[in-house]
Design a protein around this motif. Sequence first.
Motif, mmCIF file in Angstrom:
data_model
loop_
_atom_site.group_PDB
_atom_site.id
_atom_site.type_symbol
_atom_site.label_atom_id
_atom_site.label_comp_id
_atom_site.label_asym_id
_atom_site.label_seq_id
_atom_site.Cartn_x
_atom_site.Cartn_y
_atom_site.Cartn_z
ATOM 1 N N LEU A 1 -4.641 1.534 -4.376
ATOM 2 C CA LEU A 1 -4.498 1.807 -3.055
ATOM 3 C C LEU A 1 -5.640 1.062 -2.242
ATOM 4 O O LEU A 1 -5.465 0.201 -1.451
ATOM 5 N N THR B 1 -0.120 10.384 -4.121
ATOM 6 C CA THR B 1 -0.106 11.667 -3.488
ATOM 7 C C THR B 1 1.202 12.372 -4.037
ATOM 8 O O THR B 1 1.188 13.544 -4.209
ATOM 9 N N SER C 1 0.806 -1.234 -0.241
ATOM 10 C CA SER C 1 -0.042 0.094 -0.078
ATOM 11 C C SER C 1 0.920 1.192 -0.154
ATOM 12 O O SER C 1 0.317 2.365 -0.373
ATOM 13 N N ALA D 1 0.035 4.408 -2.166
ATOM 14 C CA ALA D 1 -0.204 5.712 -1.553
ATOM 15 C C ALA D 1 0.869 6.638 -2.305
ATOM 16 O O ALA D 1 0.340 7.829 -2.455
#
Length: 412
Positions: free
Chosen positions: A258, A146, A138, A142
Amino acid sequence: MSGFGRYLAAALAARFASEGMGMAVVLLALERTGSAAYGAFVLTAWLAPHVLAAPLAGAAAARTGRPRLFHAGALAGFALAMAALAVLLGRAPAPLVLAVAVLGGSCGPMVTGGLSSLVTGLVPAGAGRERAYGWDASTYNAAAVTAPAAVSLFAALGTAAPAMACLALSGALASALAATLPYEDPRAGRPAPSLRAGLGAGLAALWRVRELRAVTSATTLAFVGIGSLTTTSVLLAAGLGSPGAGGVLMTAFAVGALAGSLTLGRMTALAPGRLVRWALAGTGAALAAAAFTPSLAATAALFAVAGVCDGPLLTATLRIRSECAPDAVRTQVFTLGAGLKLTAASAGAALVGLAAGAPAWALLTGIASLQLAGALLFALASARTPVAAAAATGPSGGSATAPSGRRSPAGP
């Protein structure tokens, strides 16, 4: 914070820096030189060493008597190269800039497979470790969500140089956190192999261990398609009348991935081999459907579904590597596997550049076909031959096991 908690923070910080590099380098080059192509050359210099450095990094990690210094130092070199590029790109001679990019990229395998190989020493074997690999996977997803958004925000508010500086600081944080982790001496209990033997041992394990060979070949093939997905999404959005919406499609894919890694990727009751097959098949089916949707909203929804299917793939891959890699070459297996996938993705990006004049739906169909082919390849490569199966089950009809004595992660 527990050792694994610090590991997750370090992995997220390192992968945030890595995921943001592509956009930051191109934006900074465009800003300072007016040429996005120059940024692409720098990015190529950054990515190219990954597959070449992977076996060397893995072998060196297996030989070092100071693993803390080795891992933290590699991450520090990664961050330092980013900081140097923020200063030098567009200002210093191109050969120097490219040389810095090559040096920084050579530390890349420790950000991906090198870090993931540490999970085995941080979490005891069993369901807890399998969940830990879900959390590790993950961090990639992530970061993919981002990092590009953060780089774009920095660039919109000012220049791309602060974005590069932010990525360098994130890499430095990863190095500092890695220095606090507990480490096992990789040489403990066994003689350290020579560097030449170490370089070949990882490759030999990837080829000789059936489960490793299956997952490496299947995911490498699939990543030729994934590497071309970004460019294809831009072309697809343009064909749907929204030229600037390619980022929307990729964000939908990343958010879906995700979600998939945090949900499906944590289903430890499901054999990782079966998860690999279904993840690849599901991703291919969703992308194939997306190639023929008439609206951007429907396409984005199917990209998100494809991401949900793709999310558990990395978790399953990490579980197979952990269960089947011989202890002496575990780090090599992780770094080599990551390097091969990244190289395949780079090749895919180059191929779609050459075929950019083709219809976007045809390109996306090709990407989907590679995912489905990866699922088929995994099924064929992980299947035991009748002779081998008979020898493994024996006269008692017992179930076959992996080389380590555990049940084969390929599943039924």
